[in-house]
Write an enzyme that holds these catalytic residues in place. Structure first.
Site, PDB file in Angstrom:
ATOM      1  N   TYR A 101       0.855  -1.195   0.000  1.00 45.67           N
ATOM      2  CA  TYR A 101       0.000   0.000   0.000  1.00 45.67           C
ATOM      3  C   TYR A 101       0.884   1.236   0.000  1.00 45.67           C
ATOM      4  CZ  TYR A 101      -3.031   3.720   1.702  1.00 45.67           C
ATOM      5  OH  TYR A 101      -3.707   4.913   1.829  1.00 45.67           O
ATOM      6  N   GLU A 189      -3.311   7.669  -4.089  1.00 44.01           N
ATOM      7  CA  GLU A 189      -3.243   6.414  -3.347  1.00 44.01           C
ATOM      8  C   GLU A 189      -3.158   5.206  -4.273  1.00 44.01           C
ATOM      9  OE1 GLU A 189      -6.892   4.676  -1.477  1.00 44.01           O
ATOM     10  OE2 GLU A 189      -5.775   4.919   0.393  1.00 44.01           O
TER      11      GLU A 189
END
Ligand code: GDP
Ligand code: MN
Length: 387
Positions: A101, A189
């Protein structure tokens, strides 16, 4: 302004972040044709402005043409938590060894961008933050210095990235920071940031929010808004340069100045009503602007009554009243309006309104009184004592 995954990936690619190339399509036929060109297996992905598409069945792998057609047909038109799927993104399916992530966001309290990295990607990152916060690496960036390679490597290493991909993760973090910085994003993101069996680091998903107030600096990005999923009235308002946000209630709210409109929403709620929208007509008083604003509010069928709240400063209430009269004479709205005029030349403004005796238009003196009147009118009662 939030971008769809494939638009985010286009921005990523511009800054050297590795993504799979693919094609955006809108019909099963186009999906099958695109998949044939890209080469099986492909992944077929719903393009909606909401996460968790995988869990909702909006991300499917297809090994051949029959599967591609079947998945494209089932995903198109799907309702993912209120978002209808109209566009699919087709890309060559990636092989995944690990899911990491990475994100860069604006940390408003620190007044700095924040880089977050974790090897616990692919899943709900909020859950990781709650349950195992030590698995999230957080690093604030000095905007003047930027994110150096040393810092990016440190973040990747401290976050637990496999040793052989630390440089690849650092490249991705630096590119992601560049996207955030140079595109004026508020959020960039990647979840998941994958490591392939060949040890390549690549963005499998993209979530990008651009700062709407900085869009004028990015003519290329202005066209990226998700026009087709946008509310029709919000779209029209945008074209006319009016600030309009649709809400769920039945009382139309219109004012001059965002602060005044916001407090108007509050007093309407306090009086027991429920606003149908936020509409800032801005400064000035010209009839054309008022007419456009009134037409926008009335375009929402849920509206049962409208509160027009004007506080005159440089804007003069008598001019506003003239604008209103000109607008109302042309539009003659079918629902009651409560108009509160206060500030510069308010007495004259109210006198003009009274003289015009527009049907369905009630004058109020204070904001609280106006709110009570409009709530009563929306509920089908009388407005009570006029000002
Ligand atoms: P989200 O559910 O909206 O976050 O959509 P993502 O793009 O993140 O996809 C959800 C999940 O689908 C990912 O975490 C992967 O596990 C899986 N997925 C997506 N694309 C691929 C792919 O190309 N290959 C494989 N094997 N899995 C994929
Ligand atoms: Mn994702």
């Amino acid at each position: 302004m939030d971008l769809l995954e494939y638009q985010g990936k286009q921005l990523f690619a511009r800054h050297g972040l590795k993504v799979s190339s693919g094609e955006a399509v809108r019909t099963p036929e186009e999906a099958v044709r695109a998949a044939g060109t890209i080469g099986y297996p492909v992944v077929i992905k719903a393009q909606v402005l909401i996460g968790g598409r995988g869990k909702a069945g909006g991300v499917k792998l297809a090994a051949d043409e029959a599967q591609a057609r079947e998945h494209a047909e089932s995903i198109l038109g799907m309702d993912i938590r209120g978002h209808i799927v109209r566009t699919l993104w087709i890309e060559h399916a990636s092989e995944i060894a690990s899911e990491y992530y990475a994100s860069v966001l604006l940390d408003r309290s620190a007044k700095q961008p924040l880089v977050i990295f974790s090897v616990e990607g692919g899943v709900d990152i909020e859950q990781v933050a709650r349950q195992t916060p030590q698995k999230l690496m957080r690093h604030h960036v000095d905007t003047l210095a930027g994110l150096s390679r040393e810092q990016a490597v440190e973040i990747a290493t401290a976050g637990g990235a496999d040793g052989d991909v630390v440089q690849g993760v650092a490249d991705a973090l630096m590119a992601l920071y560049e996207v955030w910085d140079q595109e004026d994003a508020t959020l960039a993101e990647i979840n998941p940031l994958i490591v392939t069996p060949q040890r390549e680091v690549r963005a499998l998903d993209a979530k990008v929010s651009l700062d709407g107030n900085a869009l004028f600096r990015h003519p290329d990005n202005q066209a990226l808004g998700d026009r087709e999923n946008e509310d029709e009235i919000e779209r029209r308002a945008g074209e006319q340069g009016l600030q309009y946000v649709k809400l769920d209630g039945d009382i139309g709210v219109l004012g001059n100045g965002a602060g005044l409109v916001m407090s108007t929403l509050d007093v309407v709620a306090q009086a027991g009503g429920s606003p149908a929208n936020f509409l800032d007509a801005g400064g000035g008083s010209d009839a054309e602007k008022i007419k456009q604003a009134v037409a926008l509010i009335l375009a929402n069928d849920a509206v049962k009554a409208v509160l027009f709240n004007i506080f005159g400063g440089i804007t003069r209430c008598d001019e506003v009243a003239r604008g209103l009269i000109a607008a109302f004479t042309e539009i003659s709205p079918g629902v009651p309006f409560v108009v509160r005029l206060d500030g510069t030349n308010d007495v004259e403004g109210r006198r003009l309104l009274e003289q015009a005796a527009l049907p369905h238009v009630h004058a109020a003196r204070t904001m609280n009184q106006a709110a009570e009147m409009v709530v009563a009118l929306a509920a089908g009662r009388s407005a009570g004592t006029p000002a």
